[in-house]
Scaffold this motif. Structure first.
Motif, mmCIF file in Angstrom:
data_model
loop_
_atom_site.group_PDB
_atom_site.id
_atom_site.type_symbol
_atom_site.label_atom_id
_atom_site.label_comp_id
_atom_site.label_asym_id
_atom_site.label_seq_id
_atom_site.Cartn_x
_atom_site.Cartn_y
_atom_site.Cartn_z
ATOM 1 N N ASP A 1 0.816 -1.220 0.000
ATOM 2 C CA ASP A 1 0.000 0.000 0.000
ATOM 3 C C ASP A 1 0.849 1.269 0.000
ATOM 4 N N PHE A 2 2.106 1.127 0.443
ATOM 5 C CA PHE A 2 2.993 2.304 0.442
ATOM 6 C C PHE A 2 3.158 2.856 -0.972
ATOM 7 N N ALA A 3 3.146 1.990 -1.971
ATOM 8 C CA ALA A 3 3.330 2.450 -3.359
ATOM 9 C C ALA A 3 2.201 3.378 -3.785
ATOM 10 N N GLY A 4 0.964 3.048 -3.376
ATOM 11 C CA GLY A 4 -0.187 3.889 -3.697
ATOM 12 C C GLY A 4 -0.070 5.266 -3.065
ATOM 13 N N MET A 5 0.336 5.288 -1.801
ATOM 14 C CA MET A 5 0.466 6.569 -1.082
ATOM 15 C C MET A 5 1.626 7.400 -1.633
ATOM 16 N N ARG A 6 2.689 6.699 -2.046
ATOM 17 C CA ARG A 6 3.862 7.378 -2.606
ATOM 18 C C ARG A 6 3.461 8.137 -3.873
ATOM 19 N N GLU A 7 2.660 7.507 -4.708
ATOM 20 C CA GLU A 7 2.225 8.149 -5.958
ATOM 21 C C GLU A 7 1.255 9.305 -5.670
ATOM 22 N N ALA A 8 0.305 9.095 -4.769
ATOM 23 C CA ALA A 8 -0.631 10.179 -4.425
ATOM 24 C C ALA A 8 0.135 11.357 -3.821
ATOM 25 N N GLY A 9 1.094 11.048 -2.966
ATOM 26 C CA GLY A 9 1.889 12.102 -2.320
ATOM 27 C C GLY A 9 2.739 12.858 -3.329
ATOM 28 N N ARG A 10 3.319 12.127 -4.264
ATOM 29 C CA ARG A 10 4.150 12.783 -5.290
ATOM 30 C C ARG A 10 3.303 13.718 -6.153
ATOM 31 N N GLN A 11 2.115 13.279 -6.524
ATOM 32 C CA GLN A 11 1.231 14.112 -7.359
ATOM 33 C C GLN A 11 0.884 15.425 -6.652
ATOM 34 N N VAL A 12 0.493 15.329 -5.380
ATOM 35 C CA VAL A 12 0.100 16.562 -4.681
ATOM 36 C C VAL A 12 1.315 17.460 -4.480
ATOM 37 N N ALA A 13 2.477 16.863 -4.245
ATOM 38 C CA ALA A 13 3.697 17.658 -4.053
ATOM 39 C C ALA A 13 4.083 18.381 -5.344
ATOM 40 N N GLU A 14 3.934 17.709 -6.480
ATOM 41 C CA GLU A 14 4.244 18.369 -7.760
ATOM 42 C C GLU A 14 3.297 19.540 -8.010
ATOM 43 N N ILE A 15 2.036 19.357 -7.669
ATOM 44 C CA ILE A 15 1.063 20.447 -7.858
ATOM 45 C C ILE A 15 1.423 21.629 -6.951
ATOM 46 N N LEU A 16 1.782 21.350 -5.702
ATOM 47 C CA LEU A 16 2.172 22.446 -4.796
ATOM 48 C C LEU A 16 3.458 23.121 -5.279
ATOM 49 N N ASP A 17 4.374 22.350 -5.886
ATOM 50 C CA ASP A 17 5.587 22.945 -6.460
ATOM 51 C C ASP A 17 5.243 23.973 -7.540
ATOM 52 N N LEU A 18 4.205 23.671 -8.327
ATOM 53 C CA LEU A 18 3.841 24.543 -9.450
ATOM 54 C C LEU A 18 3.174 25.842 -8.985
ATOM 55 N N CYS A 19 2.700 25.882 -7.739
ATOM 56 C CA CYS A 19 1.963 27.062 -7.254
ATOM 57 C C CYS A 19 2.863 28.250 -6.921
ATOM 58 N N THR B 1 4.857 13.119 0.828
ATOM 59 C CA THR B 1 4.558 14.390 0.149
ATOM 60 C C THR B 1 5.760 15.334 0.056
ATOM 61 N N LEU B 2 6.973 14.746 0.056
ATOM 62 C CA LEU B 2 8.183 15.550 -0.144
ATOM 63 C C LEU B 2 8.130 16.245 -1.498
ATOM 64 N N SER B 3 8.737 17.429 -1.597
ATOM 65 C CA SER B 3 8.755 18.171 -2.853
ATOM 66 C C SER B 3 9.836 17.635 -3.783
ATOM 67 N N PRO B 4 9.469 17.167 -4.983
ATOM 68 C CA PRO B 4 10.496 16.737 -5.942
ATOM 69 C C PRO B 4 11.441 17.888 -6.302
ATOM 70 N N ALA B 5 10.949 19.135 -6.220
ATOM 71 C CA ALA B 5 11.776 20.297 -6.562
ATOM 72 C C ALA B 5 12.579 20.806 -5.363
ATOM 73 N N GLY B 6 12.441 20.151 -4.215
ATOM 74 C CA GLY B 6 13.146 20.621 -3.012
ATOM 75 C C GLY B 6 12.585 21.928 -2.488
ATOM 76 N N ARG B 7 11.274 22.144 -2.698
ATOM 77 C CA ARG B 7 10.651 23.409 -2.306
ATOM 78 C C ARG B 7 9.480 23.182 -1.354
ATOM 79 N N PHE B 8 9.661 22.283 -0.401
ATOM 80 C CA PHE B 8 8.583 22.110 0.579
ATOM 81 C C PHE B 8 8.592 23.269 1.565
ATOM 82 N N PHE B 9 9.723 23.494 2.224
ATOM 83 C CA PHE B 9 9.801 24.581 3.219
ATOM 84 C C PHE B 9 9.738 25.939 2.538
#
Ligand code: MF3
Ligand code: CO
Ligand code: CO
Length: 269
Positions: A20-38, A257-265
């Motif tokens: 189940d971790f794989a499902g959450m990893r993908e959902a988390g990555r998607q939301v993180a990419e969207i937040l990166d774009l904001c 939900t880590l930021s792929p762009a390194g822009r969480f904080f």
């Protein structure tokens, strides 16, 4: 998935499987990419509705489902909480001005898995007091996450957050909490951002939940406005929030939900 065989603890907390971790990893990555774009959309002169429209379109474009549109009558793809708004700010005609700080909170559903995350953004130049609030809030979240390990307790998470925030002479909001999630948006337990070490349910491998502390520069009390959603600080002081979705592993936790762009904080500059 065989729902009838899922293990649930005595506190009603579901234990997910390794797969189940794989499902959450993908959902988390998607939301993180969207937040990166904001990041680039947040600037003086922009309205919060324009940011929400972008998020809704991006969720659509990716073939995902917004978890918030239609949730308990909510009609937007994000919550955008500006300055003294603590959480659940409704996107609208409000025009951002120089020095505003805002939290953008997005939840998407990807193949049935929920990814829920929020970050702070700044319009224009960030005032020093706001910057300090944002730094303390992010660090409080990361200290809460660092307390996650099988055998420790949810009270240890709350204590790590509260003690750090109060040592910095700021306050932790009590009226809202983190939550279990996975194949549902909000599930047990309530993840409190305050508390005493060694209290509360024991953490087990396979638990999925959010940690999402809200920190105020002034007093912790909040009130909900007449729109039935917008929560604000009663004393009008500035408020900040960061949120990650995480899963407990054998040795600690995985942040989904880590930021792929390194822009969480730091979403600005
Ligand atoms: N994403 C929020 C949370 O962290 C919930 C928002 S519900 C909404 O739990 F309806 F206000 F969008
Ligand atoms: Co949440
Ligand atoms: Co959220």
């Amino acid at each position: 998935m065989d729902e009838t065989r899922a293990r649930v603890t005595r506190d009603g907390i579901r234990i997910y499987e390794e797969a189940d971790f794989a499902g959450m990893r993908e959902a988390g990555r998607q939301v993180a990419e969207i937040l990166d774009l904001c990041g680039p959309l947040v600037k003086p002169g922009a309205t919060t509705a324009v940011i929400d429209d972008f998020i809704r379109d991006e969720v659509d474009r990716r073939g995902l489902i917004s978890a918030t549109i239609g949730y308990k009558g909510y009609r937007h793809a994000s919550c955008i909480s500006v300055n003294h708004v603590v959480c659940h700010g409704i996107p609208g005609t409000k025009i951002l001005t120089d020095g505003d700080i805002l939290n953008i909170d997005v939840t998407v559903i990807v193949d049935g898995w929920y990814g829920d995350s929020s970050r702070m953004y700044a319009a224009g130049a960030l005032p020093r007091k706001a910057e300090r609030l944002i730094e303390v809030t992010h660090e409080a979240l990361m200290r809460g996450i660092a307390a996650v390990k099988p055998g420790e307790t949810f009270g240890d998470i709350g204590h790590a957050i509260q003690s750090y925030v109060e040592a910095n002479r700021m306050s932790v909001v009590r009226d809202f909490c983190g939550h279990g999630l996975g194949r549902v948006f909000h599930a047990p337990p309530n993840v409190l951002h305050y508390g005493r070490a060694g209290t509360g349910p024991v953490l087990e491998e396979g638990m999925f939940f959010t940690i999402e502390p809200m920190v105020n520069l002034g007093r912790p009390e909040t009130k909900v406005l007449a729109d039935d959603w917008t929560a604000v600080t009663r004393d009008k002081s500035l408020s900040a929030q960061y949120e990650h979705s995480i899963g407990v592993t054998a040795t600690g936790c995985e942040i989904f939900t880590l930021s792929p762009a390194g822009r969480f904080f730091k979403t600005w500059d």
